[in-house]
Enzyme design. Structure first.
Site, mmCIF file in Angstrom:
data_model
loop_
_atom_site.group_PDB
_atom_site.id
_atom_site.type_symbol
_atom_site.label_atom_id
_atom_site.label_comp_id
_atom_site.label_asym_id
_atom_site.label_seq_id
_atom_site.Cartn_x
_atom_site.Cartn_y
_atom_site.Cartn_z
ATOM 1 N N LYS A 107 64.441 7.322 -82.754
ATOM 2 C CA LYS A 107 63.325 7.993 -82.204
ATOM 3 C C LYS A 107 61.971 7.311 -82.582
ATOM 4 C CE LYS A 107 61.745 12.724 -80.698
ATOM 5 N NZ LYS A 107 62.066 14.125 -80.955
HETATM 6 O O1 G3P Z 1 60.950 17.043 -80.323
HETATM 7 C C1 G3P Z 1 59.452 17.070 -79.804
HETATM 8 C C2 G3P Z 1 59.028 18.111 -79.096
HETATM 9 O O2 G3P Z 1 60.340 18.865 -78.150
HETATM 10 C C3 G3P Z 1 58.344 19.130 -79.753
HETATM 11 O O3 G3P Z 1 58.176 20.269 -79.180
HETATM 12 O O4 G3P Z 1 57.511 22.943 -78.956
HETATM 13 O O5 G3P Z 1 56.584 21.100 -81.045
HETATM 14 O O6 G3P Z 1 55.714 20.985 -78.906
HETATM 15 P P1 G3P Z 1 56.909 21.347 -79.699
#
Ligand code: G3P
Length: 219
Positions: A87
């Site tokens: 990633k």
């Molecule tokens: O993995 C990255 C992403 O899915 C993060 O999600 O909920 O922290 O905005 P969030």
């Protein structure tokens, strides 16, 4: 649509794997920190543990933001297990590194995508996945669905093989709308995946079926 789970929590990853519908796992440095996983050795051991649980691909995020650092970290991560997808953040050196990884057959997930232009650049560099962050756009009153639609159109126009991995998915309606818009993959917490099971009429209907069955059987 493929279902990935967005967590570094081993119990939740096991539960999703047991459900039989899991296609992958995504992690990020914040999710690792949330599980108290710090230090290079522990992080590596944790990725190995995730790979042992799942029969699916696992996105492991680099910390470096410079080309040499991203390549070094990414190559080390990719060597851990064939399930690992590196990633890489959407930065200039990240695009260069994605191009390099692509030439070496190392799969990548370009993260922190907030515009169609970013997704287009990542696809041109050969990213296996781009991760538009739906929930974080919602958070600032911006239409994340429009972004997914735009990326879908662009990738279809030019037949880019890069998959749209809808990320920052927070609840069941996000999941459903991503499927309607043609995202190839969505990654969500276990709670959002399990919420798809729920409807009060399912619960009351099942209770009625079981009650009628018991009554007919004279119980
Ligand atoms: O993995 C990255 C992403 O899915 C993060 O999600 O909920 O922290 O905005 P969030």
């Amino acid at each position: 649509m493929k279902f990935f789970i967005d967590t570094a929590n081993l119990d939740q990853i096991r539960e999703a794997q047991d459900l039989g519908i899991l296609d992958g796992v995504t992690t990020n440095p914040s999710l690792m920190a949330k599980e108290g996983i710090t230090g290079e050795e522990n992080v590596i051991a944790h990725y190995k543990a995730i790979c042992d649980i799942v029969d699916a691909n696992v996105s492991a995020e680099v910390i470096a933001t410079d080309y040499e650092g991203i390549v070094k970290e990414g190559e080390a991560l990719a060597k851990l297990n064939p399930k690992i997808v590196v990633k890489v953040p959407m930065v200039k050196d990240g695009i260069k590194a994605i191009k390099y990884f692509s030439s070496k057959g190392i799969r990548t997930n370009c993260t922190l995508i907030f515009t169609a232009g970013q997704a287009l650049l990542a696809a041109k560099a050969g990213a296996s996945y781009v991760s538009p962050f739906l929930g974080r756009l919602d958070d600032i009153a911006t239409d994340g669905y429009q972004l997914i639609e735009d990326i879908r159109t662009i990738f279809d126009n030019y037949e880019y093989p890069t998959e749209i991995l809808a990320a920052s998915v927070r609840g069941p309606m996000h999941v459903i709308n991503c499927a309607k818009l043609g995202a190839d993959v969505m990654t969500a917490p276990l709670s959002a995946i399990l919420a798809l099971l729920k409807h009060p009429l399912t619960d009351s209907g099942l209770a009625q079926f079981l009650a009628d069955h018991a009554k007919a059987a004279g119980k």
